[in-house]
Design a protein around this motif. Structure first.
Motif, PDB file in Angstrom:
ATOM      1  N   TYR A   3      57.643 114.225   2.720  1.00  0.00           N
ATOM      2  CA  TYR A   3      56.978 114.453   3.997  1.00  0.00           C
ATOM      3  C   TYR A   3      55.651 113.693   4.028  1.00  0.00           C
ATOM      4  CZ  TYR A   3      60.197 118.314   4.839  1.00  0.00           C
ATOM      5  OH  TYR A   3      61.319 119.071   5.063  1.00  0.00           O
ATOM      6  N   PRO A   4      55.201 113.315   5.201  1.00  0.00           N
ATOM      7  CA  PRO A   4      53.883 112.672   5.305  1.00  0.00           C
ATOM      8  C   PRO A   4      52.770 113.659   4.949  1.00  0.00           C
ATOM      9  CG  PRO A   4      54.864 112.956   7.489  1.00  0.00           C
ATOM     10  CD  PRO A   4      55.878 113.405   6.481  1.00  0.00           C
ATOM     11  N   ASP A   5      51.612 113.113   4.577  1.00  0.00           N
ATOM     12  CA  ASP A   5      50.471 113.957   4.195  1.00  0.00           C
ATOM     13  C   ASP A   5      50.083 114.925   5.307  1.00  0.00           C
ATOM     14  OD1 ASP A   5      50.311 112.820   1.694  1.00  0.00           O
ATOM     15  OD2 ASP A   5      48.743 111.382   2.255  1.00  0.00           O
ATOM     16  N   THR A  11      51.292 122.374   7.092  1.00  0.00           N
ATOM     17  CA  THR A  11      51.977 123.494   6.451  1.00  0.00           C
ATOM     18  C   THR A  11      50.977 124.389   5.738  1.00  0.00           C
ATOM     19  OG1 THR A  11      53.990 122.197   6.208  1.00  0.00           O
ATOM     20  CG2 THR A  11      53.763 124.139   4.784  1.00  0.00           C
ATOM     21  N   ARG A  12      50.037 123.784   5.026  1.00  0.00           N
ATOM     22  CA  ARG A  12      49.005 124.556   4.340  1.00  0.00           C
ATOM     23  C   ARG A  12      48.212 125.388   5.346  1.00  0.00           C
ATOM     24  NH1 ARG A  12      45.582 124.469  -0.386  1.00  0.00           N
ATOM     25  NH2 ARG A  12      43.487 125.096   0.165  1.00  0.00           N
ATOM     26  N   GLN A  13      47.869 124.786   6.487  1.00  0.00           N
ATOM     27  CA  GLN A  13      47.114 125.509   7.505  1.00  0.00           C
ATOM     28  C   GLN A  13      47.922 126.663   8.088  1.00  0.00           C
ATOM     29  OE1 GLN A  13      43.937 125.559   8.017  1.00  0.00           O
ATOM     30  NE2 GLN A  13      44.276 127.168   9.502  1.00  0.00           N
ATOM     31  N   ARG A  14      49.209 126.478   8.267  1.00  0.00           N
ATOM     32  CA  ARG A  14      50.075 127.564   8.750  1.00  0.00           C
ATOM     33  C   ARG A  14      50.080 128.713   7.746  1.00  0.00           C
ATOM     34  NH1 ARG A  14      55.645 125.618   9.057  1.00  0.00           N
ATOM     35  NH2 ARG A  14      56.087 127.768   9.629  1.00  0.00           N
ATOM     36  N   HIS A  50      50.906 124.091  -2.446  1.00  0.00           N
ATOM     37  CA  HIS A  50      49.678 124.212  -1.671  1.00  0.00           C
ATOM     38  C   HIS A  50      48.585 124.999  -2.379  1.00  0.00           C
ATOM     39  CE1 HIS A  50      51.790 122.594   1.822  1.00  0.00           C
ATOM     40  NE2 HIS A  50      52.803 123.355   1.454  1.00  0.00           N
ATOM     41  N   PHE A  51      48.973 125.956  -3.207  1.00  0.00           N
ATOM     42  CA  PHE A  51      48.008 126.837  -3.864  1.00  0.00           C
ATOM     43  C   PHE A  51      48.419 127.068  -5.309  1.00  0.00           C
ATOM     44  CE2 PHE A  51      48.044 127.860   0.637  1.00  0.00           C
ATOM     45  CZ  PHE A  51      46.699 127.761   0.938  1.00  0.00           C
ATOM     46  N   ALA A  61      41.953 131.980   2.756  1.00  0.00           N
ATOM     47  CA  ALA A  61      42.237 132.679   4.019  1.00  0.00           C
ATOM     48  C   ALA A  61      41.049 133.524   4.469  1.00  0.00           C
ATOM     49  CB  ALA A  61      43.488 133.542   3.868  1.00  0.00           C
ATOM     50  N   CYS A  62      40.431 134.243   3.552  1.00  0.00           N
ATOM     51  CA  CYS A  62      39.290 135.085   3.922  1.00  0.00           C
ATOM     52  C   CYS A  62      38.087 134.234   4.300  1.00  0.00           C
ATOM     53  CB  CYS A  62      38.959 136.056   2.799  1.00  0.00           C
ATOM     54  SG  CYS A  62      40.240 137.323   2.600  1.00  0.00           S
TER      55      CYS A  62
END
Length: 188
Positions: A3-5, A11-14, A50-51, A61-62
């Motif tokens: 997938y592109p960057d 996805t990370r933001q979602r 992602h994490f 997230a917090c």
């Protein structure tokens, strides 16, 4: 398929946005990585692209949720007349609408007890955001021509909102919010 960057960033933001919502609604311990990822249509294994850990997700997230709160407050202050800044913040924060929507509301009011028991990474990220929030509250008092009481203001706001959410009696909950708003504005 690679997938592109931009896809990875989106996805990370979602993941962060859904986690911030779910953490506030269900608590940190109540949200499992597998269920969170499944709700997003993603695999549990994909989380680790992602994490490194749930702790890293909690911190991110917090932190983001508190940044959004602070940005919202800054926007309110831009619109408020001098002398009306704390009234604008208190009216917005200590409102029945905010009380009734913990999943999209203040992460401090929803999670303070759990955040205090997190590791140093989470506590440091939250503390950094708290400094920015306290600066915004100090700026509000300054614009109102009042001495800085940001620590006490934040404690009253978060504590009052938390208690108002706890109380089953709607009239008593509303009274608590009203008295806290009045006290914050009366401390001129």
């Amino acid at each position: 398929m690679r997938y592109p960057d931009a896809h990875k960033t989106q996805t990370r933001q979602r993941i962060v946005a859904m986690a911030a919502l779910r953490f506030r609604a269900e608590g940190l311990a109540g949200v499992g990585i597998a269920n969170l990822m499944a709700d997003l249509g993603l695999t549990h294994g994909g989380f680790y692209a992602h994490f490194d850990s749930k702790e890293q997700l909690v911190a991110t997230a917090c932190s983001q949720a508190l940044q959004q709160l602070n940005q919202h407050w800054r926007q309110l202050l831009e619109q408020a007349a001098p002398g009306e800044c704390m009234a604008a913040l208190a009216s917005d924060y200590l409102s029945p609408a905010h009380r009734d929507l913990p999943d999209s509301g203040c992460a401090l009011a929803a999670l303070a007890g759990e955040l205090a028991r997190q590791g140093v990474t989470v506590r440091q990220r939250v503390a950094g955001e708290l400094e920015a929030i306290l600066a915004t509250l100090a700026h509000a008092r300054q614009r109102d021509g009042q001495p800085d009481s940001a620590l006490a203001d934040l404690a009253m706001m978060v504590g009052s909102l938390s208690l108002a959410r706890l109380i089953d009696d709607a009239a008593l909950s509303q009274q608590l919010l009203q008295q806290a708003r009045e006290r914050l504005v009366a401390s001129k």
